[in-house]
Write an enzyme that holds these catalytic residues in place. Structure first.
Site, PDB file in Angstrom:
ATOM      1  N   ASP A 164      61.210  90.128  52.497  1.00 10.99           N
ATOM      2  CA  ASP A 164      61.426  90.585  53.878  1.00 10.99           C
ATOM      3  C   ASP A 164      62.375  91.670  53.765  1.00 10.99           C
ATOM      4  O   ASP A 164      62.101  92.611  54.706  1.00 10.99           O
ATOM      5  CB  ASP A 164      62.194  89.539  54.539  1.00 10.99           C
TER       6      ASP A 164
ATOM      7  N   ARG B 101      74.768  80.545  52.440  1.00  7.87           N
ATOM      8  CA  ARG B 101      74.597  81.664  53.614  1.00  7.87           C
ATOM      9  C   ARG B 101      75.837  81.983  54.240  1.00  7.87           C
ATOM     10  O   ARG B 101      76.212  83.121  54.252  1.00  7.87           O
ATOM     11  CB  ARG B 101      73.588  81.182  54.720  1.00  7.87           C
TER      12      ARG B 101
ATOM     13  N   ASP C 221      68.122  80.047  58.345  1.00  9.15           N
ATOM     14  CA  ASP C 221      69.049  80.752  57.821  1.00  9.15           C
ATOM     15  C   ASP C 221      69.369  82.065  58.937  1.00  9.15           C
ATOM     16  O   ASP C 221      70.683  82.250  59.180  1.00  9.15           O
ATOM     17  CB  ASP C 221      68.319  81.686  56.703  1.00  9.15           C
TER      18      ASP C 221
ATOM     19  N   SER D  40      57.604  81.414  49.073  1.00  8.26           N
ATOM     20  CA  SER D  40      58.946  81.661  49.612  1.00  8.26           C
ATOM     21  C   SER D  40      59.965  81.082  48.823  1.00  8.26           C
ATOM     22  O   SER D  40      59.741  79.862  48.795  1.00  8.26           O
ATOM     23  CB  SER D  40      59.182  81.417  51.071  1.00  8.26           C
TER      24      SER D  40
END
Length: 407
Positions: free
Chosen positions: A17, A97, A126, A178
């Site tokens: 990404d 995160r 996320d 992923s």
């Protein structure tokens, strides 16, 4: 697109990404300066060559911030002390995160950035975790989320975009799971795992990265002892270790014995169900050890109420609400419960199983004189008759009332 944006700080992992986001931002925002920021929470070799790659694809610079110790001390251990699990998931991505997002905000403010960009999809959790943290510390900051505005619709199309723009990738179409990795865990999503009917390929070479399948684990058990002080693990097999080294040590022991594999379909914050396979070898050991120690150190009422708090704590972490008054208040409660959670737990690791092999604590509430089935001089069994009469009084009164109505 907002042409006034001249400087963007990008949350940069070097994965699929964020690798294509740099050229995409250059194309769509009138060639702004892109400052990439990577938070090192234990990704290991994933950070190798990251600076060269970021600059080659258009970033002006890359910050790599060593967050490992703070990650374990201020995020992992508080969650461990709470015993917080989200539907059995040990929150490996979820609590990584906020610390990364907070570090990115700090860089953005330092650099005078016009916007912060992240590569989270519009389907995932996320995006919420990153953006709630940004709102907590930079409420006026513009947020760019390409997945919500670009024309790319799949990871296949992302790979095609990368190839067209000469962006180097470490993945291919066949191994395009992923993944999210840090020192606590590794997650796997996508490809064949999107169908819950498919068994994960645990025995396939290269699928597992932090350990082995229980089938391939040793035929002899491994014993390990863990010492805790006020709910925090401080040593393994009698050796004092700093927080990061302690987690790595248990990852090694757990991985060798096939510990910490989890295959679940979980309920995402955005509403859909998602199937994920997680490797959390050291974390699984720590959660089990802490849970065992609490059985002898916490009184009944505190233990039962703390289980309710653990679920609420897990939801706060999973939903991206780390920097909230409620999460802080829950942590204060947890810290109070941990004042006497000190002691040693011995575990037997065997082919994916974590077996209790003994627990001791100077604060143990387990008293063999009271618990024994043999003769004792501290417990009068006749006392239980009066206790049961009073405890069952509401039932007795109700039964009398119902009987009177039938006359």
């Amino acid at each position: 697109m907002d042409k006034k944006i001249k400087k963007i700080v990008l949350a940069y992992s070097g994965g699929l990404d964020t690798s294509i986001i740099i050229p995409w931002l250059k194309e769509n925002y009138d060639d702004p300066e892109i400052i990439a920021v990577s938070g090192d929470v234990g990704q290991g070799t994933e950070l190798d060559g990251l600076e060269e790659k970021a600059i080659k694809t258009g970033a002006s610079k890359l910050y790599i911030l060593d967050l490992k110790e703070k990650f374990v001390t201020d995020y992992v251990f508080p969650t461990l002390k709470a015993g917080a699990k989200y539907e059995d998931y040990l929150l490996g991505t979820a609590f990584a995160r906020p610390i990364i997002a907070k570090a990115i905000v700090d860089i953005a403010l330092k650099e005078g950035a016009d916007a912060i960009c992240h590569g989270c999809t519009g389907k995932g959790n996320d995006q919420v975790r990153f953006e709630l943290t940004i709102k907590a510390f930079a409420p006026g900051m513009k947020i760019i989320a390409p997945w919500r505005i670009w024309n790319i619709k799949s990871r296949e199309e992302e790979i095609e975009y990368a190839e067209a723009h000469n962006v180097p990738l470490k993945i291919n179409r066949e191994t395009n799971y992923s993944k999210d990795k840090n020192l606590w865990h590794l997650s796997h999503e996508g490809l064949d795992l999107e169908d819950p009917a498919n068994e994960p390929q645990y025995e396939k070479k290269g699928f597992l990265e932090m350990g082995v399948s229980p089938i391939d684990a040793p035929n002899e058990p491994t014993y390990v002892t863990i010492d805790f002080e006020k709910g925090i693990p401080v040593s393994v097999d009698g050796e004092k270790l700093d927080p990061v080294s302690l987690v790595y040590k248990l990852n090694e022991l757990g991985g060798k014995n096939g510990i910490g594999l989890l295959d679940i379909v979980e309920n995402r914050l955005v509403g859909m169900k998602s199937r994920g396979v997680y490797e959390t070898p050291g974390g699984a050991i720590l959660y089990k050890a802490h849970e065992i120690l609490e059985t002898i150190c916490l009184d009944r009422d505190t233990a039962h109420y703390k289980a309710l708090v653990a679920q609420q704590f897990a939801e706060q972490v999973y939903f991206g609400k780390w920097f909230t008054p409620l999460r802080e208040a829950l942590s204060a409660f947890v810290d109070k419960t941990q004042e006497n959670v000190t002691g040693t737990v011995k575990l037997k690791l065997y082919k994916g199983n974590i077996i209790n092999a003994g627990v001791t604590s100077p604060y143990s509430l387990y008293n063999p004189e009271f618990a024994t089935f043999d003769e004792d001089e501290v417990y009068n069994q006749k006392d239980s008759e009066g206790f049961i009469n009073l405890f069952g009084l509401p039932l007795t009164v109700r039964a009398i009332m119902e009987k009177s109505l039938k006359k």
